[in-house]
Design an enzyme around this catalytic site. Structure first.
Site, mmCIF file in Angstrom:
data_model
loop_
_atom_site.group_PDB
_atom_site.id
_atom_site.type_symbol
_atom_site.label_atom_id
_atom_site.label_comp_id
_atom_site.label_asym_id
_atom_site.label_seq_id
_atom_site.Cartn_x
_atom_site.Cartn_y
_atom_site.Cartn_z
ATOM 1 N N GLY A 1 -2.183 -7.810 14.846
ATOM 2 C CA GLY A 1 -2.018 -7.194 13.217
ATOM 3 C C GLY A 1 -3.327 -7.201 12.633
ATOM 4 O O GLY A 1 -3.656 -7.288 11.451
ATOM 5 N N ASP B 1 -5.232 0.095 6.238
ATOM 6 C CA ASP B 1 -5.839 -0.134 7.338
ATOM 7 C C ASP B 1 -7.052 0.732 7.707
ATOM 8 O O ASP B 1 -7.985 0.414 8.125
ATOM 9 C CB ASP B 1 -4.942 -0.053 8.611
ATOM 10 C CG ASP B 1 -3.798 -1.180 8.315
ATOM 11 O OD1 ASP B 1 -3.870 -1.770 7.520
ATOM 12 O OD2 ASP B 1 -2.976 -1.039 9.322
ATOM 13 N N TYR C 1 8.883 -1.576 10.404
ATOM 14 C CA TYR C 1 8.197 -1.369 9.259
ATOM 15 C C TYR C 1 8.691 -0.234 8.567
ATOM 16 O O TYR C 1 8.993 -0.048 7.293
ATOM 17 C CB TYR C 1 6.956 -1.122 9.901
ATOM 18 C CG TYR C 1 5.888 -0.476 8.651
ATOM 19 C CD1 TYR C 1 4.886 -1.581 8.617
ATOM 20 C CD2 TYR C 1 5.695 0.675 8.398
ATOM 21 C CE1 TYR C 1 3.963 -1.313 7.372
ATOM 22 C CE2 TYR C 1 4.830 0.868 7.413
ATOM 23 C CZ TYR C 1 3.843 0.201 6.960
ATOM 24 O OH TYR C 1 2.968 0.550 6.040
ATOM 25 N N SER D 1 -5.267 -0.198 16.046
ATOM 26 C CA SER D 1 -4.995 1.297 16.062
ATOM 27 C C SER D 1 -5.917 2.086 14.991
ATOM 28 O O SER D 1 -6.359 3.012 15.293
ATOM 29 C CB SER D 1 -3.433 1.499 15.993
ATOM 30 O OG SER D 1 -3.082 1.049 14.818
ATOM 31 N N ASP E 1 0.935 -1.246 0.041
ATOM 32 C CA ASP E 1 -0.009 0.153 0.088
ATOM 33 C C ASP E 1 0.824 1.553 -0.070
ATOM 34 O O ASP E 1 0.378 2.280 -0.554
ATOM 35 C CB ASP E 1 -0.902 -0.031 1.093
ATOM 36 C CG ASP E 1 -0.383 -0.115 2.567
ATOM 37 O OD1 ASP E 1 0.684 -0.151 2.790
ATOM 38 O OD2 ASP E 1 -1.221 0.206 3.487
HETATM 39 C C1 GLA Z 1 0.425 -2.135 8.269
HETATM 40 C C2 GLA Z 1 0.091 -0.897 7.745
HETATM 41 C C3 GLA Z 1 -0.433 -0.891 6.641
HETATM 42 C C4 GLA Z 1 0.204 -1.822 5.612
HETATM 43 C C5 GLA Z 1 0.496 -3.246 6.293
HETATM 44 C C6 GLA Z 1 1.538 -4.111 5.471
HETATM 45 O O1 GLA Z 1 -0.887 -2.829 8.685
HETATM 46 O O2 GLA Z 1 -0.494 -0.200 8.876
HETATM 47 O O3 GLA Z 1 -0.660 0.346 5.995
HETATM 48 O O4 GLA Z 1 1.244 -1.453 4.871
HETATM 49 O O5 GLA Z 1 1.049 -3.144 7.654
HETATM 50 O O6 GLA Z 1 0.645 -4.800 4.290
#
Ligand code: GLA
Length: 388
Positions: free
Chosen positions: A127, A175, A225, A131, A36
């Protein structure tokens, strides 16, 4: 849930006269991971699990926040407009305060105080975007309470802005978009560049989607990340020395293969390979699902996991064990880690009549190999934010 939320409110603030209750969902991503922010596609669905809030206006300018999920939580207090400092001790409160701050940045200055309680039924660190659900929930309920107009897409964008600039997590839009735009019984196929999207019904007949939580919290998540994001950006810059592209999502697999040597750094090349291949895989997987070809969809899920494990390196031992054990089970059509990685959950498509046996086998073998308990839940695709 309304009564439950009012009870918490009463416990914290004395009475619940005039309290309103709102909800926004978490999400599970079926395929399209770490695409994304690389100009690609994602294919998540909102859950019926998420975050609830009970809210009431105060007669002054104090914003009080309380979370039922935090053991021995104390009410956090700030004056309207005073959101500058990121609160290290009440870390969870940075998600809602980040929204107040972001609204102010965008010219919507909340001047009235509020008493708010939050309660989420998504396990934290699983996951599943607890948030993002707090962010979307907060902006949605403030739009109702304050009476300002904002589209759901703009609420998602504001949530991401808050996460990027207040919480310093350089996440993409997936998300918050899914939490804001979720639709009952559907997944969302989203182009993260144009924000064009299509809803796909999740009618899997004799199969279902389950989530397997490794119960490893993805705490290293945000620093790793951000590191992955920088590596991808560096790879893109290397490709751009010769190619006229805006993002890694602009490339097909073949174009990437033919130009990959422009990326001199081995690690960056692997990161870019994942971003390109995963994006193409997501498009193909979505098309397979539209044609009711669940088996092909499942194979793409497994390829996605392998790529996340080997090229993007965001999996962890526990998630790999779950996938490995899942693949040994009859009735598993597809399985992969989901979300940002470094812990959290796997998502799997399983034949409904094998579900119990699959859960038992994965649970037992996971315990044997890691000493940890896995937890399981079924995915019900839910809708975006609403008032109860
Ligand atoms: C987290 C981030 C998203 C996306 C995922 C991996 O959830 O908040 O924006 O990048 O990781 O796909």
């Amino acid at each position: 849930m309304k009564a439950y939320m009012k009870n918490i409110f009463e416990k914290v603030y004395g009475d619940s006269e005039g309290v309103r209750v709102f909800f926004a969902p978490g999400r599970v991503n079926l395929i399209g991971e770490h695409t994304d922010y690389n100009g690609g596609h994602v294919f998540p669905c909102a859950l019926t699990l998420g975050t609830y809030a009970a809210i009431r206006k105060r007669n002054d300018n104090l914003i009080h926040l309380y979370s039922e999920n935090i053991p021995n939580c104390l009410v956090v207090e700030r004056e309207c407009g005073d959101y500058k400092i990121y609160n290290k001790s009440g870390a969870w409160s940075n998600y809602p305060y980040g929204i107040f701050w972001s609204l102010k940045e965008k010219g919507i200055d909340v001047k009235n105080g509020y008493d708010i309680v939050y309660y989420g039924d998504i396990p934290a660190g699983a996951g599943l975007s607890s948030s993002a659900s707090i962010e979307v929930l907060t902006v949605y309920m403030l739009s109702v309470m304050e009476g300002f107009e904002m589209s759901l897409t703009d609420m998602a964008i504001l949530g991401q802005y808050s996460e990027n600039n207040y919480n310093k997590m350089n996440c993409g839009i997936m998300d918050q978009f899914t939490s804001a735009m979720g639709k009952d019984g559907h997944a969302v196929f989203l182009d993260t560049v144009t924000l064009e999207y299509e809803y796909a019904p999740l009618e899997l007949k004799d199969k279902k989607i389950i989530i397997i939580n490794s119960n490893v919290k993805h705490s290293l998540g945000s620093s790793k990340y951000n590191e992955r994001r920088s590596e991808s950006e560096a790879a893109l810059a290397a490709l751009q020395t010769e190619l006229d592209i805006e993002s890694l999502g602009d490339l097909t697999e073949e174009e990437f293969d033919n130009n990959q040597m422009l990326i001199k750094d081995d690690i960056q090349r692997k990161r870019a390979k994942h971003a390109v291949y995963e994006n193409q895989r997501t498009i193909k997987a979505y098309n397979a699902l539209k044609e009711n070809d669940i088996d092909t969809f499942g194979k793409f899920m497994v390829d996605s996991h392998i790529s996340l494990r080997d090229d993007y390196e965001v999996s962890c031992e526990e998630l790999d064990v779950i996938v490995e054990e899942g693949l040994k089970c009859e009735g598993v059509i597809g399985i992969r880690m989901t979300g940002g990685g470094f812990g959290g959950s796997c998502v799997s498509i399983v034949e409904t009549d094998k579900e119990e046996a699959v859960k038992k086998a994965i649970g037992d073998n996971y315990k044997k190999r890691t000493g940890r308990e896995a937890s399981f839940c079924s995915v019900l695709a839910g809708k975006g934010p609403y008032e109860l």
